[in-house]
Design a protein around this motif. Structure first.
Motif, PDB file in Angstrom:
ATOM      1  N   UNK A   1       0.844  -1.173   0.138  1.00  0.00           N
ATOM      2  CA  UNK A   1       0.049   0.431   0.128  1.00  0.00           C
ATOM      3  C   UNK A   1       1.422   1.617   0.130  1.00  0.00           C
ATOM      4  N   UNK A   2       1.394   0.868   0.465  1.00  0.00           N
ATOM      5  CA  UNK A   2       2.991   2.308   0.872  1.00  0.00           C
ATOM      6  C   UNK A   2       3.243   2.697  -0.986  1.00  0.00           C
ATOM      7  N   UNK A   3       3.251   1.922  -1.500  1.00  0.00           N
ATOM      8  CA  UNK A   3       4.416   1.854  -2.863  1.00  0.00           C
ATOM      9  C   UNK A   3       3.061   2.293  -3.975  1.00  0.00           C
ATOM     10  N   UNK A   4       1.782   2.049  -3.462  1.00  0.00           N
ATOM     11  CA  UNK A   4       0.722   2.189  -4.194  1.00  0.00           C
ATOM     12  C   UNK A   4       0.762   3.379  -4.309  1.00  0.00           C
ATOM     13  N   UNK A   5       0.171   3.896  -3.166  1.00  0.00           N
ATOM     14  CA  UNK A   5       0.092   4.837  -2.490  1.00  0.00           C
ATOM     15  C   UNK A   5       1.179   6.543  -2.994  1.00  0.00           C
ATOM     16  N   UNK A   6       2.255   6.029  -2.587  1.00  0.00           N
ATOM     17  CA  UNK A   6       3.057   6.569  -2.808  1.00  0.00           C
ATOM     18  C   UNK A   6       3.154   7.391  -1.782  1.00  0.00           C
ATOM     19  N   UNK A   7       2.927   7.241  -0.462  1.00  0.00           N
ATOM     20  CA  UNK A   7       3.094   7.827   0.829  1.00  0.00           C
ATOM     21  C   UNK A   7       4.421   7.462   1.532  1.00  0.00           C
ATOM     22  N   UNK A   8       4.612   8.625   2.553  1.00  0.00           N
ATOM     23  CA  UNK A   8       5.695   8.243   3.448  1.00  0.00           C
ATOM     24  C   UNK A   8       4.838   8.463   4.638  1.00  0.00           C
ATOM     25  N   UNK A   9       3.698   8.332   5.143  1.00  0.00           N
ATOM     26  CA  UNK A   9       3.384   8.293   6.527  1.00  0.00           C
ATOM     27  C   UNK A   9       1.908   8.257   6.474  1.00  0.00           C
ATOM     28  N   UNK A  10       1.306   7.414   6.803  1.00  0.00           N
ATOM     29  CA  UNK A  10       0.399   6.616   7.113  1.00  0.00           C
ATOM     30  C   UNK A  10      -0.328   5.672   8.034  1.00  0.00           C
ATOM     31  N   UNK A  11      -1.295   5.996   8.282  1.00  0.00           N
ATOM     32  CA  UNK A  11      -2.332   5.002   9.658  1.00  0.00           C
ATOM     33  C   UNK A  11      -2.171   3.921   8.299  1.00  0.00           C
TER      34      UNK A  11
ATOM     35  N   UNK B   1      -3.663   6.952  19.984  1.00  0.00           N
ATOM     36  CA  UNK B   1      -3.455   7.498  19.261  1.00  0.00           C
ATOM     37  C   UNK B   1      -2.737   8.581  18.569  1.00  0.00           C
ATOM     38  N   UNK B   2      -1.827   9.558  19.432  1.00  0.00           N
ATOM     39  CA  UNK B   2      -1.884  11.238  19.158  1.00  0.00           C
ATOM     40  C   UNK B   2      -1.932  11.836  17.501  1.00  0.00           C
ATOM     41  N   UNK B   3      -2.507  13.326  17.429  1.00  0.00           N
ATOM     42  CA  UNK B   3      -2.779  14.109  16.365  1.00  0.00           C
ATOM     43  C   UNK B   3      -3.334  12.638  15.054  1.00  0.00           C
ATOM     44  N   UNK B   4      -4.517  11.914  15.418  1.00  0.00           N
ATOM     45  CA  UNK B   4      -5.051  11.252  14.664  1.00  0.00           C
ATOM     46  C   UNK B   4      -5.885  11.594  13.675  1.00  0.00           C
ATOM     47  N   UNK B   5      -6.626  13.234  14.167  1.00  0.00           N
ATOM     48  CA  UNK B   5      -7.466  13.448  13.588  1.00  0.00           C
ATOM     49  C   UNK B   5      -6.496  14.242  12.246  1.00  0.00           C
ATOM     50  N   UNK B   6      -5.219  13.981  12.244  1.00  0.00           N
ATOM     51  CA  UNK B   6      -4.449  14.689  11.242  1.00  0.00           C
ATOM     52  C   UNK B   6      -4.205  14.025  10.286  1.00  0.00           C
ATOM     53  N   UNK B   7      -4.687  12.746  10.374  1.00  0.00           N
ATOM     54  CA  UNK B   7      -4.101  11.910   9.961  1.00  0.00           C
ATOM     55  C   UNK B   7      -4.349  11.294   8.494  1.00  0.00           C
ATOM     56  N   UNK B   8      -3.825  11.145   7.565  1.00  0.00           N
ATOM     57  CA  UNK B   8      -4.286   9.936   6.781  1.00  0.00           C
ATOM     58  C   UNK B   8      -3.929   8.631   6.748  1.00  0.00           C
TER      59      UNK B   8
END
Lengths: 341, 341
Positions: free
Chosen positions: B153-163, B279-286
């Motif tokens: 999924x990291x590769x598919x979405x091309x993201x570095x930060x993700x929950x 989870x800290x900051x979950x509301x800003x989390x993708x």
């Protein structure tokens, strides 16, 4: 010559604690002391089968309950023919002999005995079934049988205010103020432990041992589990925490036997943490536990880890409560015995 | 004349998603596209039996795994003889073909492919087994198979930060920062639902329905359950809350079918409430979800009730991850295909 039979004047009540999987019968003297008692496997989901050759169509549910009653106390009913008969527990549920409608909480404990449901037993005396209790909160709660234990313990301890814990398959916590049942909660702790250890991946690496033959390592594992709910890890909740019973095995920290005690502690700890979170003034509260001795000891141990130490363990609450409710119902005369421990 | 066989140059990888109860096989072209795939029931706890007449003593565990491999892709292994072979999942557990030791979290996702455990298959090519991950926290956590989906999924979405949420029998929530797996949690939500509905009193009044054929009443019951954990009643915890699935039936508020959806929502709601609490900051989390479509929809619905709406549902993460990890391991050449969705 007249055969020598026991004098009927000596017996005051025949009482049944009739649950899903077991049936206990008590014969009380007129002064409220238990003269005889029996335990049988004939719970309402496990009634004695009809004799071979009986027409299956003629075998009504009623007949099954009658066979169980005959097996439990047919001789008492014959020997003491005018003795009143009372029962508490799941026998009053929809799946029981006759549904005894729930009474609404809050209510005075003395009111429980005022609304019996009466069944014709075919043995010459009717059966008086104790009602269950229903709490109509957003998430409703019900009990059947525990109301009788509550009545028994209040009378035994001669108190008006008490938090009563009844650990078991479905643990109940009952808040009593001024001899009124104000509120109660149910925790499916015992059944949860059974299904997790018998039917999930947690059971595969676990070796269950009886709670009444525990050693120091068992107790340490139990305490470790009981403390999880109050640790920072407890915030991840029970659905997450229980998985550690397996992973602490994978990392070599818990033996198969220790895993069982750890999981038991973990669940009981979550129950107690929830009780603390929902009960104002619990630290000033006198607490009584009723139930299996080994299990009550476990709860006492776990409660102490949460700094709840004003605990006593009560015995014989069921039979005491059956007598007390029969007195409230006017089936027996209250005797001095019922107001002493 | 030479028989017409498929060109071996067209196949780049044979990959297996080999779990406890199922085995999925994928054949990739050299450019990373799936050319063929199969699903078989030969999970590691359910290997194909030996043919009749085989000497039982000679039937080693190895032989069972070989039979499963033959059934899944014996023809591929024959037709594309020099193609590398990779597997992820419980096949690398202690009960699998060969134990692939856990790697410790935190770690970079790219490291997962660097430590394969190699097994001689007897088919001319070795099997490369992906390691599982171990988090050595006070309550340890483990995964096997999900690390591969995370890589995909990291590769598919091309993201570095993700929950990343992987709902299922044991739901995983994986926190990724800078392409590193920083932390993960396990919730036994799916297995809990199964045992509560199959083996406890809650199941007796419940009628289970498939999650993919839900109607408006089902959805309302699900939402009602999902909201319990965030209500005042939620403080009594899951052990207490689940009993309401039965009592709301007794009071006529939930039909047998609605009880099943309510209980499902109740458990998922407790999972999400715990995720929020930890989870800290979950509301800003993708947030991305991977798993069964109907179940991911349920989670999306429940997450929205907790005001988490920055959600996407990913598809084909497993096969994508198998290819990606094979590339990390040097078994295949990374291709442009792997960096597009």
């Amino acid at each position: 010559m007249t055969p020598a039979t026991p004098s009927s004047s000596s017996t005051g009540l025949i009482a049944l604690d009739w649950g899903t999987t077991s049936l206990r019968a008590y014969r009380f003297n007129a002064d409220g002391r238990v003269a005889d008692k029996r335990a049988l496997p004939w719970g309402i989901m496990n009634l004695p089968p009809a004799e071979e050759g009986t027409d299956a169509a003629a075998d009504t549910p009623d007949a099954g309950f009658r066979r169980a009653l005959q097996a439990a106390c047919g001789d008492w009913l014959r020997d003491f023919p005018i003795t009143p008969l009372i029962a508490a527990g799941m026998v009053g549920s929809k799946q029981g002999w006759r549904e005894a409608p729930y009474l609404d909480v809050p209510l005075a404990v003395s009111e429980v005995g005022n609304t019996m449901t009466v069944v014709d037993t075919g043995f010459g005396v009717p059966l008086h079934i104790v009602p269950g209790l229903l709490q109509r909160s957003a998430l409703p709660n019900v009990m059947r049988g525990e109301e009788t234990q509550v009545a028994g313990i209040l009378d035994q301890l001669q108190v008006d205010d008490l938090l009563i814990g009844l650990p078991g398959t479905h643990s109940k916590w009952v808040h009593v103020r001024g001899k009124r049942i104000e509120h109660f909660d149910t925790f499916m702790t015992g059944e949860m432990y059974a299904v997790l250890s018998n039917h999930t991946i947690l059971g595969r690496t676990m070796q269950r041992a009886a709670a009444d033959t525990t050693d120091a390592e068992d107790n340490a594992a139990f305490a470790r589990g009981a403390l999880v709910a109050k640790s920072a890890d407890g915030r991840a909740g029970m659905l997450s925490n229980i998985f550690s019973s397996r992973t602490l095995g994978l990392t070599g920290e818990l033996s198969p036997r220790a895993q069982a005690h750890y999981l038991s502690g973990l669940l009981i700890g979550h129950e107690i943490a929830a009780l603390l979170a929902t009960t104002d003034g619990i630290r000033q509260q006198r607490i009584a536990l009723i139930g299996d001795d080994a299990l009550c000891e476990r709860y006492r141990q776990a409660l102490a880890l949460y700094d709840l130490t004003n605990i006593e363990i009560a015995a014989a609450a069921t039979e005491h409560g059956l007598w007390k409710l029969a007195a409230h119902a006017g089936l027996v005369s209250p005797s001095p015995r019922t107001s002493r421990k």
